[in-house]
Design an enzyme around this catalytic site. Structure first.
Site, PDB file in Angstrom:
ATOM      1  N   SER A  14       0.772  -1.373  -0.172  1.00  0.00           N
ATOM      2  CA  SER A  14       0.089  -0.455   0.169  1.00  0.00           C
ATOM      3  C   SER A  14       0.583   1.421  -0.266  1.00  0.00           C
ATOM      4  O   SER A  14       0.668   2.287   0.930  1.00  0.00           O
ATOM      5  CB  SER A  14      -0.773  -0.301   1.341  1.00  0.00           C
ATOM      6  OG  SER A  14      -1.507  -1.295   1.008  1.00  0.00           O
ATOM      7  N   GLY A  16       1.566   3.300  -2.693  1.00  0.00           N
ATOM      8  CA  GLY A  16       0.856   3.933  -3.904  1.00  0.00           C
ATOM      9  C   GLY A  16       1.424   3.755  -4.968  1.00  0.00           C
ATOM     10  O   GLY A  16       1.508   4.667  -5.767  1.00  0.00           O
ATOM     11  N   ILE A 147       8.061 -14.214  -1.965  1.00  0.00           N
ATOM     12  CA  ILE A 147       8.309 -14.806  -3.328  1.00  0.00           C
ATOM     13  C   ILE A 147       7.389 -15.240  -4.231  1.00  0.00           C
ATOM     14  O   ILE A 147       7.887 -15.551  -5.514  1.00  0.00           O
ATOM     15  CB  ILE A 147       8.137 -16.466  -2.163  1.00  0.00           C
ATOM     16  CG1 ILE A 147       8.865 -16.355  -1.038  1.00  0.00           C
ATOM     17  CG2 ILE A 147       7.855 -17.943  -3.279  1.00  0.00           C
ATOM     18  CD1 ILE A 147       9.104 -17.767  -0.180  1.00  0.00           C
ATOM     19  N   CYS A 381     -27.106  -2.286  -9.012  1.00  0.00           N
ATOM     20  CA  CYS A 381     -26.861  -3.557  -9.100  1.00  0.00           C
ATOM     21  C   CYS A 381     -27.510  -4.472  -8.258  1.00  0.00           C
ATOM     22  O   CYS A 381     -28.916  -4.335  -8.426  1.00  0.00           O
ATOM     23  CB  CYS A 381     -25.522  -3.863  -9.215  1.00  0.00           C
ATOM     24  SG  CYS A 381     -25.190  -5.556  -9.683  1.00  0.00           S
ATOM     25  N   GLN A 385     -32.075  -4.715  -7.606  1.00  0.00           N
ATOM     26  CA  GLN A 385     -32.589  -6.009  -7.199  1.00  0.00           C
ATOM     27  C   GLN A 385     -33.300  -5.734  -6.788  1.00  0.00           C
ATOM     28  O   GLN A 385     -34.212  -5.939  -6.655  1.00  0.00           O
ATOM     29  CB  GLN A 385     -31.412  -6.796  -7.530  1.00  0.00           C
ATOM     30  CG  GLN A 385     -30.672  -7.123  -8.423  1.00  0.00           C
ATOM     31  CD  GLN A 385     -30.116  -8.073  -9.134  1.00  0.00           C
ATOM     32  OE1 GLN A 385     -29.842  -8.781  -8.046  1.00  0.00           O
ATOM     33  NE2 GLN A 385     -28.861  -8.377  -9.591  1.00  0.00           N
ATOM     34  N   HIS A 514     -22.901  -0.676 -13.410  1.00  0.00           N
ATOM     35  CA  HIS A 514     -22.472   0.242 -12.630  1.00  0.00           C
ATOM     36  C   HIS A 514     -21.996   1.596 -13.250  1.00  0.00           C
ATOM     37  O   HIS A 514     -20.326   1.894 -13.677  1.00  0.00           O
ATOM     38  CB  HIS A 514     -20.998  -0.905 -11.703  1.00  0.00           C
ATOM     39  CG  HIS A 514     -21.472  -2.210 -11.208  1.00  0.00           C
ATOM     40  ND1 HIS A 514     -21.213  -2.409  -9.654  1.00  0.00           N
ATOM     41  CD2 HIS A 514     -21.779  -3.366 -12.013  1.00  0.00           C
ATOM     42  CE1 HIS A 514     -22.122  -3.110  -9.767  1.00  0.00           C
ATOM     43  NE2 HIS A 514     -21.938  -4.019 -10.263  1.00  0.00           N
ATOM     44  N   GLU A 516     -20.516   3.632 -11.650  1.00  0.00           N
ATOM     45  CA  GLU A 516     -19.445   3.967 -10.597  1.00  0.00           C
ATOM     46  C   GLU A 516     -18.227   3.669 -11.855  1.00  0.00           C
ATOM     47  O   GLU A 516     -16.935   4.611 -11.500  1.00  0.00           O
ATOM     48  CB  GLU A 516     -19.453   4.204  -9.270  1.00  0.00           C
ATOM     49  CG  GLU A 516     -18.706   1.796  -9.452  1.00  0.00           C
ATOM     50  CD  GLU A 516     -20.224   1.298  -9.347  1.00  0.00           C
ATOM     51  OE1 GLU A 516     -21.333   1.723 -10.037  1.00  0.00           O
ATOM     52  OE2 GLU A 516     -19.949   0.075  -8.470  1.00  0.00           O
TER      53      GLU A 516
END
Ligand code: GLN
Length: 547
Positions: A14, A16, A147, A381, A385, A514, A516
């Site tokens: 993380s 970045g 690894i 989505c 429903q 979706h 987004e």
């Protein structure tokens, strides 16, 4: 020939790399170069489609129907360059190909080994499906020293050896932590991480040092000395208020000069930074503030809904408003009273995509609350429903309506379908496999005239991305309409419901796709733009009532 930029990460995960890769790609694109960005993931899954988003973050879906790493979402948002299936490579995919060839006898009796067979396949993937790209940025998942990533790093080392310095560039992203008890920035982790890379035969050309705040020249010199790099190639990337500041930060710290000088590019195109500057200026001067409750199951990690977070942020800025998001665990919304108590303070409610029975009733309760209290609601989505189920359950005889996703039911209002159409072809549901077997990727929808959704898009033919196995059951459309739902978007063959609205409500929209996934800072999505606008109106009317 295409130049390859490899982005590795060190010290911690993380750090970045995804944002750095996206930012550099943006800066190259704004310099008028043609760029592709690829993610090389060392895990053994063929793709992240079957992985739990609370472990690995959102599954990003491409137009061409690939389930990919969420970093591809950042790539698209920062650059507007549409990702493809071929832009996400996993060890699983590489081994699948190697083993397929082995079974076919394509290795002509040789012993199949990591070097050269696996590394050759990685190199092929990196160079695959390219046309006239000037640059390909390859981000290597994980942290140097894992690894799993060894074959990838070995393949990159070979590429450098084959193509030379002017065609390949190694950028290593590390962390330079500040230790408050010593009142000092510590360079040792970075030194160790570079040593690790050197042990694998890779000398990084540029170091991007993530840091809380800028460190002094002494630390920079130390890194330069011990990591065998010129001082200018040690670049600080200070923490930012928003990820969208990173392109400008990298530019200001001279990252592009280093990249161009490495490749010996003398005549540089001017970098047009205006778009980013304008966006950030708007971000720093927001007028309004609204709150939205996202009612979902993977609420422990905003990473699970990365694109959604970003889309709300983009449309907030478009509407000059801060959007405060609260993640509500639907499993806690056990009855009407609790639902009201938890949700009444929010300007808007959103039920995003999701899977499984667990927590579904809580989401339905949230939808019911939004409907009755006339709070702006967006269902995406699964959210759509469930909004259909919420509505039809008020019709006599349909109180037990359900989705076949939740187990056997005699009112399967949401159900799995066996086949559907795309571009005049029939596609069939793969019943045997869980991975890659949903309705995936971009599909056309036809919007019904004079509906809210048509007003939002200002056109009636749209293309949006899908990722779901279940659909609104065609046999129940009349009852659904009777329950007060306007079905306002369908697949071109009119068989699949794509959009629903609720009558007599200020803003209530459910979409099977979706939206987004297609929102970017420079092209915020019309559905979110309209939703945030509705929240601002709601907030203002609440404020007026109070006064
Ligand atoms: N679980 C639902 C389906 O598979 C919805 C999926 C989603 O929200 N992405 O159809």
């Amino acid at each position: 020939m295409t130049k390859l930029i490899f982005i590795t990460g060190g010290v911690v995960s993380s750090v970045g790399k995804g944002i750095v890769s996206s930012s550099l790609a943006s800066l190259l694109k704004l310099s008028n170069y043609k760029v592709r960005i690829r993610k090389l993931d060392p895990y053994l899954n063929i793709d992240p489609g079957t992985m739990n988003p609370s472990q690995h973050g959102e599954v990003f879906v491409t137009d061409d129907g690939a389930e990919t790493d969420m970093d591809l979402g950042h790539y698209e948002r920062f650059t507007g360059i549409i990702s493809k299936k071929s832009d996400n490579i996993t060890s699983g995919k590489v081994y699948e190909e190697v083993l397929r060839k082995e079974r076919k006898g394509e290795y002509l009796g040789s012993t199949v080994q990591v070097i050269p067979h696996v590394t050759d396949e990685i190199k092929k993937f990196i160079k695959k499906d390219l046309k006239s790209e000037d640059f390909v940025i390859c981000e290597i998942g994980g942290t140097v020293g894992d690894i799993e990533s060894l074959p990838f790093l070995e393949a990159l080392r070979q590429l450098r050896n084959e193509l030379g310095k002017f065609k390949t560039l190694f950028i290593h992203v590390t962390l330079v932590p500040f230790i408050s008890s010593a009142n000092e920035f510590k360079t040792k982790p970075t030194q160790h991480s570079v040593k690790e890379l050197l042990g694998l035969g890779i000398q990084p050309d540029i170091l991007l040092c993530r840091t809380e705040s800028k460190f002094n020249n002494e630390s920079r010199q130390k890194i330069s000395l011990f990591c065998n790099l010129s001082l200018d190639s040690v670049i600080m990337v200070e923490n930012a208020k928003s990820i969208y500041e990173v392109p400008l930060k990298l530019f200001n710290e001279g990252a592009m000069e280093q990249i161009f000088s490495h490749f010996n590019i003398k005549k540089k195109n001017k970098i047009k930074l205006g778009l980013w500057e304008k966006f950030l200026k708007k971000f720093e001067n927001l007028k309004d503030e609204v709150s939205v409750a996202i009612v979902g199951k993977y609420t422990n990690l905003s990473e699970s809904y990365k694109s959604l977070n970003e889309a709300l942020f983009h449309s907030g800025i478009y509407n000059n408003s801060t959007v405060n998001i609260s993640w509500i665990d639907s499993r806690k919304l056990k009855n009407k009273k609790i639902t009201e108590k938890v949700l009444k303070l929010f300007d808007g409610i959103l039920v995003p995509g999701g899977f499984g029975k667990d927590g579904a009733e809580g989401k339905i309760s949230a939808i019911n609350f939004a409907k009755l209290k006339k709070i702006p609601f967006l269902g995406i989505c699964f959210g759509m429903q469930l909004a259909i189920l919420e509505s039809i359950r008020h019709v006599k005889g349909y109180e037990k309506s359900s989705s076949t996703e939740f187990g056997p039911t005699n009112k399967p209002v949401i159900s799995m379908i066996n086949e559907w159409q795309k571009d005049n072809k029939i596609l069939k549901q793969d019943m045997k496999n869980l991975g890659g077997s949903m309705r995936l990727g971009s599909y056309e929808s036809i919007l019904v005239k004079n509906t809210l959704i048509e007003k939002i898009y200002k056109k009636y033919k749209i293309n949006e991305r899908h990722r779901h196995r279940y659909e609104v059951n065609y046999n129940y459309l009349d009852v659904i309409k009777k329950s007060g739902v306007v079905l306002s978007g369908f697949s071109p063959d009119q068989k699949l419901v794509e959009v629903m609205e609720i009558k007599n409500h200020p803003w209530f929209v459910g979409v099977q796709f979706h939206p987004e996934l297609k929102s970017t800072p420079f092209k915020p999505h019309p559905i979110f733009n309209s939703f945030i606008k509705a929240l601002i109106i709601k907030k203002k009317s609440k404020d007026n009532e109070k006064n």
